[in-house]
Scaffold this motif. Sequence first.
Motif, PDB file in Angstrom:
ATOM      1  N   MET A   1      -5.885  28.893   5.691  1.00 10.45           N
ATOM      2  CA  MET A   1      -5.966  29.974   4.729  1.00 10.45           C
ATOM      3  C   MET A   1      -5.809  29.396   3.319  1.00 10.45           C
ATOM      4  SD  MET A   1      -6.074  32.870   6.544  1.00 10.45           S
ATOM      5  CE  MET A   1      -5.298  34.274   5.846  1.00 10.45           C
ATOM      6  N   HIS A   2      -6.591  29.920   2.413  1.00  7.97           N
ATOM      7  CA  HIS A   2      -6.401  29.542   1.025  1.00  7.97           C
ATOM      8  C   HIS A   2      -6.888  30.655   0.101  1.00  7.97           C
ATOM      9  CE1 HIS A   2     -10.415  27.895   1.934  1.00  7.97           C
ATOM     10  NE2 HIS A   2     -10.688  28.124   0.672  1.00  7.97           N
ATOM     11  N   ASP A   3      -6.498  30.519  -1.156  1.00  5.24           N
ATOM     12  CA  ASP A   3      -6.725  31.575  -2.142  1.00  5.24           C
ATOM     13  C   ASP A   3      -7.917  31.283  -3.046  1.00  5.24           C
ATOM     14  OD1 ASP A   3      -4.436  32.895  -1.282  1.00  5.24           O
ATOM     15  OD2 ASP A   3      -3.155  31.921  -2.753  1.00  5.24           O
ATOM     16  N   TYR A   4      -8.588  32.370  -3.410  1.00  7.13           N
ATOM     17  CA  TYR A   4      -9.624  32.353  -4.431  1.00  7.13           C
ATOM     18  C   TYR A   4      -9.235  33.360  -5.501  1.00  7.13           C
ATOM     19  CZ  TYR A   4     -12.755  29.802  -1.358  1.00  7.13           C
ATOM     20  OH  TYR A   4     -13.322  28.843  -0.557  1.00  7.13           O
ATOM     21  N   ARG A   5      -9.468  33.008  -6.737  1.00  5.95           N
ATOM     22  CA  ARG A   5      -9.349  33.969  -7.825  1.00  5.95           C
ATOM     23  C   ARG A   5     -10.759  34.453  -8.124  1.00  5.95           C
ATOM     24  NH1 ARG A   5      -4.933  32.294 -12.399  1.00  5.95           N
ATOM     25  NH2 ARG A   5      -3.127  32.656 -11.068  1.00  5.95           N
ATOM     26  N   VAL A   6     -10.946  35.764  -7.998  1.00  5.99           N
ATOM     27  CA  VAL A   6     -12.272  36.348  -8.186  1.00  5.99           C
ATOM     28  C   VAL A   6     -12.213  37.302  -9.378  1.00  5.99           C
ATOM     29  CG1 VAL A   6     -14.139  37.664  -7.122  1.00  5.99           C
ATOM     30  CG2 VAL A   6     -12.697  36.183  -5.699  1.00  5.99           C
ATOM     31  N   THR A   7     -13.108  37.089 -10.333  1.00  5.48           N
ATOM     32  CA  THR A   7     -13.224  37.950 -11.507  1.00  5.48           C
ATOM     33  C   THR A   7     -14.535  38.713 -11.413  1.00  5.48           C
ATOM     34  OG1 THR A   7     -12.016  36.337 -12.855  1.00  5.48           O
ATOM     35  CG2 THR A   7     -13.308  38.003 -14.031  1.00  5.48           C
ATOM     36  N   ASP A  95     -11.875  28.472  -6.420  1.00  8.48           N
ATOM     37  CA  ASP A  95     -11.095  28.040  -5.269  1.00  8.48           C
ATOM     38  C   ASP A  95      -9.839  27.387  -5.827  1.00  8.48           C
ATOM     39  OD1 ASP A  95      -9.970  26.711  -3.078  1.00  8.48           O
ATOM     40  OD2 ASP A  95     -11.928  26.159  -2.258  1.00  8.48           O
ATOM     41  N   MET A  96      -8.694  27.959  -5.534  1.00 11.00           N
ATOM     42  CA  MET A  96      -7.447  27.475  -6.132  1.00 11.00           C
ATOM     43  C   MET A  96      -7.081  26.068  -5.669  1.00 11.00           C
ATOM     44  SD  MET A  96      -6.927  29.677  -8.305  1.00 11.00           S
ATOM     45  CE  MET A  96      -5.371  29.086  -8.945  1.00 11.00           C
ATOM     46  N   ARG A  97      -7.722  25.573  -4.625  1.00 13.63           N
ATOM     47  CA  ARG A  97      -7.495  24.178  -4.219  1.00 13.63           C
ATOM     48  C   ARG A  97      -8.089  23.214  -5.230  1.00 13.63           C
ATOM     49  NH1 ARG A  97     -10.111  24.266   1.601  1.00 13.63           N
ATOM     50  NH2 ARG A  97     -11.655  25.309   0.298  1.00 13.63           N
ATOM     51  N   ASP A  98      -9.055  23.691  -6.020  1.00 13.89           N
ATOM     52  CA  ASP A  98      -9.716  22.843  -7.001  1.00 13.89           C
ATOM     53  C   ASP A  98      -8.986  22.800  -8.346  1.00 13.89           C
ATOM     54  OD1 ASP A  98     -11.668  22.357  -5.128  1.00 13.89           O
ATOM     55  OD2 ASP A  98     -13.017  23.918  -5.922  1.00 13.89           O
TER      56      ASP A  98
END
Length: 104
Positions: A1-7, A95-98
């Motif tokens: 599981m990982h997070d994305y910030r979407v605008t 992608d918050m991993r980036d």
Amino acid sequence: MHDYRVTIKGRFTGLTDEQRRELTAKLADHDVLLNGFSAQGGFAYDAALGPFTFRYVITVPDEKGEPEAVELALAAARSRLGEYGHGDLSVSSTDMRDVKIRRR
């Protein structure tokens, strides 16, 4: 599981007088400084009732990735917009991993 910030950005169009009154009455709760990224989605607009922005943090399984995060955020934004007229929506995601955090 990982997070994305979407605008998600859009523009109100064809609002009725009643919708304008309703949005104006809620204006203080939708200031851009109060509505950052969150799972519930920050919804920001100004008194001109022109452009608006949604900011979501979407967590998805690794195998789903960005397309799923964008789809979920768009569905949530459209649901919150309900009957408010709006133009085309533009979407960007991170992608918050980036994201690199520099520690001092």
